[in-house]
Design a protein around this motif. Sequence first.
Motif, PDB file in Angstrom:
ATOM      1  N   LEU A 293       0.883  -1.167   0.000  1.00 47.85           N
ATOM      2  CA  LEU A 293       0.000   0.000   0.000  1.00 47.85           C
ATOM      3  C   LEU A 293       0.917   1.212   0.000  1.00 47.85           C
ATOM      4  O   LEU A 293       1.651   1.435   0.969  1.00 47.85           O
ATOM      5  N   ALA A 294       0.906   1.976  -1.086  1.00 48.98           N
ATOM      6  CA  ALA A 294       1.832   3.100  -1.229  1.00 48.98           C
ATOM      7  C   ALA A 294       1.065   4.409  -1.243  1.00 48.98           C
ATOM      8  O   ALA A 294      -0.026   4.500  -1.817  1.00 48.98           O
ATOM      9  N   GLU A 295       1.655   5.424  -0.622  1.00 50.46           N
ATOM     10  CA  GLU A 295       1.018   6.732  -0.659  1.00 50.46           C
ATOM     11  C   GLU A 295       0.972   7.254  -2.091  1.00 50.46           C
ATOM     12  O   GLU A 295       1.722   6.839  -2.955  1.00 50.46           O
ATOM     13  N   LYS A 296       0.053   8.168  -2.297  1.00 48.89           N
ATOM     14  CA  LYS A 296      -0.164   8.755  -3.605  1.00 48.89           C
ATOM     15  C   LYS A 296       0.819   9.892  -3.844  1.00 48.89           C
ATOM     16  O   LYS A 296       1.200  10.571  -2.886  1.00 48.89           O
ATOM     17  N   PRO A 297       1.192  10.144  -5.091  1.00 50.94           N
ATOM     18  CA  PRO A 297       1.019   9.231  -6.217  1.00 50.94           C
ATOM     19  C   PRO A 297       1.999   8.074  -6.117  1.00 50.94           C
ATOM     20  O   PRO A 297       3.025   8.181  -5.441  1.00 50.94           O
ATOM     21  N   LEU A 298       1.668   6.988  -6.799  1.00 46.28           N
ATOM     22  CA  LEU A 298       2.528   5.808  -6.731  1.00 46.28           C
ATOM     23  C   LEU A 298       3.946   6.159  -7.139  1.00 46.28           C
ATOM     24  O   LEU A 298       4.916   5.757  -6.482  1.00 46.28           O
ATOM     25  N   THR A 299       4.109   6.901  -8.226  1.00 48.29           N
ATOM     26  CA  THR A 299       5.407   7.469  -8.620  1.00 48.29           C
ATOM     27  C   THR A 299       5.125   8.783  -9.335  1.00 48.29           C
ATOM     28  O   THR A 299       3.973   9.124  -9.608  1.00 48.29           O
ATOM     29  N   GLY A 300       6.190   9.502  -9.674  1.00 47.35           N
ATOM     30  CA  GLY A 300       6.046  10.716 -10.466  1.00 47.35           C
ATOM     31  C   GLY A 300       6.270  10.498 -11.935  1.00 47.35           C
ATOM     32  O   GLY A 300       6.346  11.462 -12.703  1.00 47.35           O
ATOM     33  N   ASP A 301       6.346   9.240 -12.378  1.00 47.92           N
ATOM     34  CA  ASP A 301       6.684   8.904 -13.766  1.00 47.92           C
ATOM     35  C   ASP A 301       5.740   7.808 -14.254  1.00 47.92           C
ATOM     36  O   ASP A 301       5.751   6.706 -13.706  1.00 47.92           O
ATOM     37  N   PRO A 302       4.920   8.068 -15.271  1.00 41.90           N
ATOM     38  CA  PRO A 302       3.977   7.047 -15.741  1.00 41.90           C
ATOM     39  C   PRO A 302       4.637   5.737 -16.157  1.00 41.90           C
ATOM     40  O   PRO A 302       4.069   4.662 -15.943  1.00 41.90           O
ATOM     41  N   ALA A 303       5.832   5.805 -16.733  1.00 42.12           N
ATOM     42  CA  ALA A 303       6.514   4.574 -17.143  1.00 42.12           C
ATOM     43  C   ALA A 303       6.874   3.724 -15.926  1.00 42.12           C
ATOM     44  O   ALA A 303       6.725   2.497 -15.946  1.00 42.12           O
ATOM     45  N   ARG A 304       7.354   4.376 -14.865  1.00 39.40           N
ATOM     46  CA  ARG A 304       7.682   3.643 -13.643  1.00 39.40           C
ATOM     47  C   ARG A 304       6.421   3.092 -13.002  1.00 39.40           C
ATOM     48  O   ARG A 304       6.401   1.987 -12.470  1.00 39.40           O
ATOM     49  N   THR A 305       5.336   3.877 -13.024  1.00 45.97           N
ATOM     50  CA  THR A 305       4.066   3.403 -12.485  1.00 45.97           C
ATOM     51  C   THR A 305       3.602   2.167 -13.232  1.00 45.97           C
ATOM     52  O   THR A 305       3.212   1.158 -12.625  1.00 45.97           O
ATOM     53  N   ARG A 306       3.642   2.221 -14.556  1.00 43.20           N
ATOM     54  CA  ARG A 306       3.234   1.072 -15.372  1.00 43.20           C
ATOM     55  C   ARG A 306       4.077  -0.159 -15.045  1.00 43.20           C
ATOM     56  O   ARG A 306       3.568  -1.271 -14.911  1.00 43.20           O
ATOM     57  N   GLY A 307       5.383   0.041 -14.885  1.00 49.08           N
ATOM     58  CA  GLY A 307       6.269  -1.077 -14.598  1.00 49.08           C
ATOM     59  C   GLY A 307       5.999  -1.715 -13.245  1.00 49.08           C
ATOM     60  O   GLY A 307       6.021  -2.945 -13.109  1.00 49.08           O
ATOM     61  N   LEU A 308       5.727  -0.902 -12.237  1.00 46.65           N
ATOM     62  CA  LEU A 308       5.440  -1.443 -10.905  1.00 46.65           C
ATOM     63  C   LEU A 308       4.115  -2.199 -10.888  1.00 46.65           C
ATOM     64  O   LEU A 308       3.999  -3.258 -10.246  1.00 46.65           O
ATOM     65  N   LEU A 309       3.116  -1.676 -11.566  1.00 42.11           N
ATOM     66  CA  LEU A 309       1.831  -2.376 -11.637  1.00 42.11           C
ATOM     67  C   LEU A 309       1.991  -3.723 -12.330  1.00 42.11           C
ATOM     68  O   LEU A 309       1.410  -4.731 -11.913  1.00 42.11           O
ATOM     69  N   ALA A 310       2.811  -3.749 -13.391  1.00 36.46           N
ATOM     70  CA  ALA A 310       3.059  -5.005 -14.098  1.00 36.46           C
ATOM     71  C   ALA A 310       3.816  -5.993 -13.215  1.00 36.46           C
ATOM     72  O   ALA A 310       3.536  -7.202 -13.228  1.00 36.46           O
ATOM     73  N   LEU A 311       4.779  -5.500 -12.448  1.00 37.88           N
ATOM     74  CA  LEU A 311       5.542  -6.371 -11.554  1.00 37.88           C
ATOM     75  C   LEU A 311       4.630  -6.986 -10.495  1.00 37.88           C
ATOM     76  O   LEU A 311       4.737  -8.190 -10.203  1.00 37.88           O
ATOM     77  N   ALA A 312       3.734  -6.191  -9.932  1.00 39.68           N
ATOM     78  CA  ALA A 312       2.815  -6.726  -8.928  1.00 39.68           C
ATOM     79  C   ALA A 312       1.927  -7.809  -9.522  1.00 39.68           C
ATOM     80  O   ALA A 312       1.723  -8.866  -8.909  1.00 39.68           O
ATOM     81  N   ARG A 313       1.402  -7.579 -10.713  1.00 45.79           N
ATOM     82  CA  ARG A 313       0.560  -8.598 -11.355  1.00 45.79           C
ATOM     83  C   ARG A 313       1.349  -9.872 -11.612  1.00 45.79           C
ATOM     84  O   ARG A 313       0.864 -10.983 -11.377  1.00 45.79           O
ATOM     85  N   ALA A 314       2.574  -9.710 -12.093  1.00 47.42           N
ATOM     86  CA  ALA A 314       3.393 -10.877 -12.426  1.00 47.42           C
ATOM     87  C   ALA A 314       3.711 -11.714 -11.193  1.00 47.42           C
ATOM     88  O   ALA A 314       3.829 -12.940 -11.280  1.00 47.42           O
ATOM     89  N   ARG A 315       3.838 -11.077 -10.047  1.00 46.69           N
ATOM     90  CA  ARG A 315       4.205 -11.799  -8.832  1.00 46.69           C
ATOM     91  C   ARG A 315       2.998 -12.150  -7.962  1.00 46.69           C
ATOM     92  O   ARG A 315       3.151 -12.685  -6.872  1.00 46.69           O
ATOM     93  N   GLY A 316       1.808 -11.854  -8.456  1.00 52.15           N
ATOM     94  CA  GLY A 316       0.601 -12.197  -7.711  1.00 52.15           C
ATOM     95  C   GLY A 316       0.444 -11.429  -6.423  1.00 52.15           C
ATOM     96  O   GLY A 316      -0.103 -11.949  -5.441  1.00 52.15           O
ATOM     97  N   LEU A 317       0.878 -10.167  -6.417  1.00 52.60           N
ATOM     98  CA  LEU A 317       0.838  -9.338  -5.218  1.00 52.60           C
ATOM     99  C   LEU A 317      -0.128  -8.171  -5.382  1.00 52.60           C
ATOM    100  O   LEU A 317      -0.355  -7.684  -6.490  1.00 52.60           O
ATOM    101  N   VAL A 318      -0.667  -7.730  -4.270  1.00 55.55           N
ATOM    102  CA  VAL A 318      -1.552  -6.574  -4.268  1.00 55.55           C
ATOM    103  C   VAL A 318      -0.698  -5.312  -4.196  1.00 55.55           C
ATOM    104  O   VAL A 318       0.162  -5.180  -3.324  1.00 55.55           O
ATOM    105  N   LEU A 319      -0.926  -4.388  -5.118  1.00 54.57           N
ATOM    106  CA  LEU A 319      -0.288  -3.077  -5.088  1.00 54.57           C
ATOM    107  C   LEU A 319      -1.387  -2.035  -5.230  1.00 54.57           C
ATOM    108  O   LEU A 319      -2.050  -1.955  -6.257  1.00 54.57           O
ATOM    109  N   TRP A 320      -1.580  -1.260  -4.160  1.00 55.40           N
ATOM    110  CA  TRP A 320      -2.615  -0.218  -4.147  1.00 55.40           C
ATOM    111  C   TRP A 320      -1.985   1.126  -3.870  1.00 55.40           C
ATOM    112  O   TRP A 320      -1.087   1.253  -3.035  1.00 55.40           O
ATOM    113  N   GLU A 321      -2.490   2.116  -4.572  1.00 59.03           N
ATOM    114  CA  GLU A 321      -2.154   3.506  -4.307  1.00 59.03           C
ATOM    115  C   GLU A 321      -3.171   4.033  -3.288  1.00 59.03           C
ATOM    116  O   GLU A 321      -4.373   3.853  -3.462  1.00 59.03           O
TER     117      GLU A 321
END
Length: 357
Positions: free
Chosen positions: A100-128
């Motif tokens: 559970l990360a404070e908002k915004p998740l990152t200041g860079d859309p590419a990094r945000t996209r990458g972290l969301l993909a990593l969470a999905r790939a590892r079966g983990l919950v990632l919430w902003e």
Amino acid sequence: MSTPLTRALPVRIGVLGTAGIARRRMLPAFAACDVTEVAAVASRSAAKAAEQTARFGGVPVQGYAALLERDDVTAVYVPLPVALHAVWVERALLAGKHVLAEKPLTGDPARTRGLLALARARGLVLWENVMFVHHSQHAVVRRLVADGAVGAPRSLNAAFTIPALPPDDIRFDAGLGGGALLDVGLYPVRAALHLLGPGLEVAGAHLHRPAGLATETTGAVLLRGPGGVTAQLTFGIGCGYRSRYEISGAEGHLAVDRAFTPPADHRPVLRLERRGREELITLEAEDQVANAVRAFADAVRDPAGPDIDHRQTLRQALLLDAIRRTAPPVPGLEPLSRPHTDHGVAVRKGQAVGGDQ
């Protein structure tokens, strides 16, 4: 990969840092919730970590990396400055922790996209941690609009402004991801997405930086969406407190005050104007911080539940970036840059900083 939990077990939370929002809002909420418990609190200062665990439970840990190594931590809460989110969210996910990360998740859309993909790939919950969307007053607003209470939506006006902050507040530090856009501008931007749906584009934007500061303190944005709907958003630091939005339609208007940070005992009053009449709709008080904590814990505790929809987080990141790029350049205002790091802790003016505000 994550270890599945049964719904009979609480989610054991590790907190990375003792930032103000952690001390004032999230640690009390984790301790009070019947489906979470504080497992550990990490700080660069052993004394600060011990002070918080004495109040809320758990084990004090010196250093963020040491907390991620603990087997008794199921999920991690990240209240660090924005510029430190990406590195510590990624490290937590790689350590097999839900986040559970404070908002915004990152200041860079590419990094945000990458972290969301990593969470999905590892079966983990990632919430902003955008807490206001967990208050039911907004679900009532969406239902009223969908039922035609104001007719076809034409525009949204949303504002979030807060009083002045101390000059040394980290929200004035560009290297740590400071600035009004990411701090308070995020709220009306997310409200536009939440209430008007996808397909919004930036039609215009303005950011203002006073002389002597490294970040913008106020801003205004015009969004356009499908069917000609528009959103006029204003935000600022160093202004009178304002937290409201109004949806205007072909047949009326619907306004919400205390929209983004209502106290837990606040009973929302929705103002519906249509056909020359005003109707006040009073709702029950509720605690949006407690709601957000429970929603996150339920997602962690139910691996068989529905897939988490990351699209709003990414849409928000893309809009915030587009606003920054659309606004005329502010003289002397540098774009968010990744800070120099020393073992994952940002270094500013010769001193380590890691979110223990």
